[in-house]
Write an enzyme that holds these catalytic residues in place. Sequence first.
Site, PDB file in Angstrom:
ATOM      1  N   ARG A  59      32.050  -7.434  -8.139  1.00  0.00           N
ATOM      2  CA  ARG A  59      33.407  -7.739  -8.600  1.00  0.00           C
ATOM      3  C   ARG A  59      33.640  -7.198 -10.013  1.00  0.00           C
ATOM      4  O   ARG A  59      34.730  -6.686 -10.316  1.00  0.00           O
ATOM      5  CB  ARG A  59      33.597  -9.260  -8.547  1.00  0.00           C
ATOM      6  CG  ARG A  59      34.990  -9.772  -8.876  1.00  0.00           C
ATOM      7  CD  ARG A  59      34.999 -11.280  -8.620  1.00  0.00           C
ATOM      8  NE  ARG A  59      36.165 -11.959  -9.153  1.00  0.00           N
ATOM      9  CZ  ARG A  59      37.297 -12.176  -8.472  1.00  0.00           C
ATOM     10  NH1 ARG A  59      37.424 -11.721  -7.242  1.00  0.00           N
ATOM     11  NH2 ARG A  59      38.304 -12.838  -9.020  1.00  0.00           N
TER      12      ARG A  59
ATOM     13  N   LEU B  15      42.330  -9.771  -9.972  1.00  0.00           N
ATOM     14  CA  LEU B  15      41.320  -9.843  -8.928  1.00  0.00           C
ATOM     15  C   LEU B  15      41.504 -11.217  -8.292  1.00  0.00           C
ATOM     16  O   LEU B  15      41.229 -12.243  -8.920  1.00  0.00           O
ATOM     17  CB  LEU B  15      39.918  -9.719  -9.530  1.00  0.00           C
ATOM     18  CG  LEU B  15      39.459  -8.326  -9.968  1.00  0.00           C
ATOM     19  CD1 LEU B  15      38.283  -8.440 -10.924  1.00  0.00           C
ATOM     20  CD2 LEU B  15      39.068  -7.503  -8.756  1.00  0.00           C
ATOM     21  N   SER B  16      41.980 -11.238  -7.060  1.00  0.00           N
ATOM     22  CA  SER B  16      42.276 -12.517  -6.413  1.00  0.00           C
ATOM     23  C   SER B  16      41.011 -13.358  -6.299  1.00  0.00           C
ATOM     24  O   SER B  16      39.888 -12.840  -6.272  1.00  0.00           O
ATOM     25  CB  SER B  16      42.869 -12.290  -5.025  1.00  0.00           C
ATOM     26  OG  SER B  16      44.104 -11.619  -5.112  1.00  0.00           O
ATOM     27  N   CYS B  17      41.195 -14.666  -6.238  1.00  0.00           N
ATOM     28  CA  CYS B  17      40.043 -15.557  -6.136  1.00  0.00           C
ATOM     29  C   CYS B  17      39.267 -15.244  -4.854  1.00  0.00           C
ATOM     30  O   CYS B  17      39.845 -14.902  -3.817  1.00  0.00           O
ATOM     31  CB  CYS B  17      40.468 -17.010  -6.208  1.00  0.00           C
ATOM     32  SG  CYS B  17      41.529 -17.603  -4.894  1.00  0.00           S
ATOM     33  N   VAL B  18      37.964 -15.370  -4.951  1.00  0.00           N
ATOM     34  CA  VAL B  18      37.085 -14.938  -3.863  1.00  0.00           C
ATOM     35  C   VAL B  18      37.370 -15.707  -2.575  1.00  0.00           C
ATOM     36  O   VAL B  18      37.369 -15.134  -1.479  1.00  0.00           O
ATOM     37  CB  VAL B  18      35.607 -15.098  -4.278  1.00  0.00           C
ATOM     38  CG1 VAL B  18      34.684 -14.724  -3.126  1.00  0.00           C
ATOM     39  CG2 VAL B  18      35.308 -14.236  -5.487  1.00  0.00           C
TER      40      VAL B  18
END
Length: 392
Positions: free
Chosen positions: A32, A85-88
Amino acid sequence: MNGTALDAAMAQRRLWPGRAPWIREAVGDVPRHAFAPERLWRWDGHAYVPVDREAEAGRWAAQVYAGPDDPTVTQVIDGRATSSLSCVAVVVDMLDSLKLKPGQRVLELGTGSGWNAALLARRSGPGLVTGVETDPGLAAQARTRLAAIGLYVTVEVGDGAAGWPAGGPYDRVICTYAVDAVPWAWVEQTRPGGRIVTPWGRLGHVALTVAKDGASATGWVQGLATFMPSRGTSPPPTWQQARGAGPSPEAERFAVRDLGPLRADPHLLFALRVALPDVHLTLDTCGGEGDGDPAVRLHDTGRTSWATLRPSPGGNGTAVVHQSGPRRLADEVLAAWDEWAAEGSPELYDFGMTVTRHDQYVWVRHPATGRRSAPRRGAPLGPTPSRRTSDR
């Protein structure tokens, strides 16, 4: 938290999908942090403040690997977060909903940093993923980062609402920003039997399957999360703006209603979103009146009406109601709440959506026989996940 700790946190909460082990493998293999810019942003309670890798390496890493439900804000313009970066947990949930198979051609809308495109490419294969990003700078950075880790993804600059017909038809389409109306272009560019996964509105995401004749796409709500709207979307008015634009409220009255579910039941909140798509509901722990009671604030997008509901001082399951404007928003919300309860309090997973060339509508429990929302006409060409595993 680092990548290993984040993986463990996902596993502890059983957020890795058992039916799609490739997703966990891809998240582990595609770091990430390789898709995070040197400057990130964190919310300090009042505004976004920069976190620079060179000056604050530890805090920067903590932003990247904050936790399963925490996005990493990568761009802020005029005080608003415009890319992340969207949450996992949400990324994983949407990839699971996509049901992607090796060799399938994918269109990704809202490429941003490129991390999600990288995960798609690991599954689909080289040259089979086309990303569309409206921001030329972000698109260029995504190309560089993808190439740096040896993944071949085509990243185009364009309006995601129009899709990218030159690369179609696609087996899968996935969008990373919220839309209120699913663009018909996405359906046209997807093969019959293909799947479209997109955030819808302010609360959840849906997975639609294109019909054999290509004349519609239908599917179920998959999860609950909040997404950024498409670039250029004006921010909705705040409750304070709506209150300032409207007349004084009517005299105080009481309603027999425990407001607790509005603060705790995501299924009720989703049902209200479906029933009243232009009404914004926010919670205020200070009650907006200085008395410390938690309150519910309502306003409509057109800034014509506003309302508040707060627990009555006696705490006996009644609420104090103030409302103003041509619409009685508190009454509308309470009526929609009653209708949801009368239907057996359907969960958000009991809702689905159908999109045709001319409109889209949300239905409950069955696309043909379930109660439907009012159709949204003229879908233009171009906003803590809760998930149950199913084959939907």
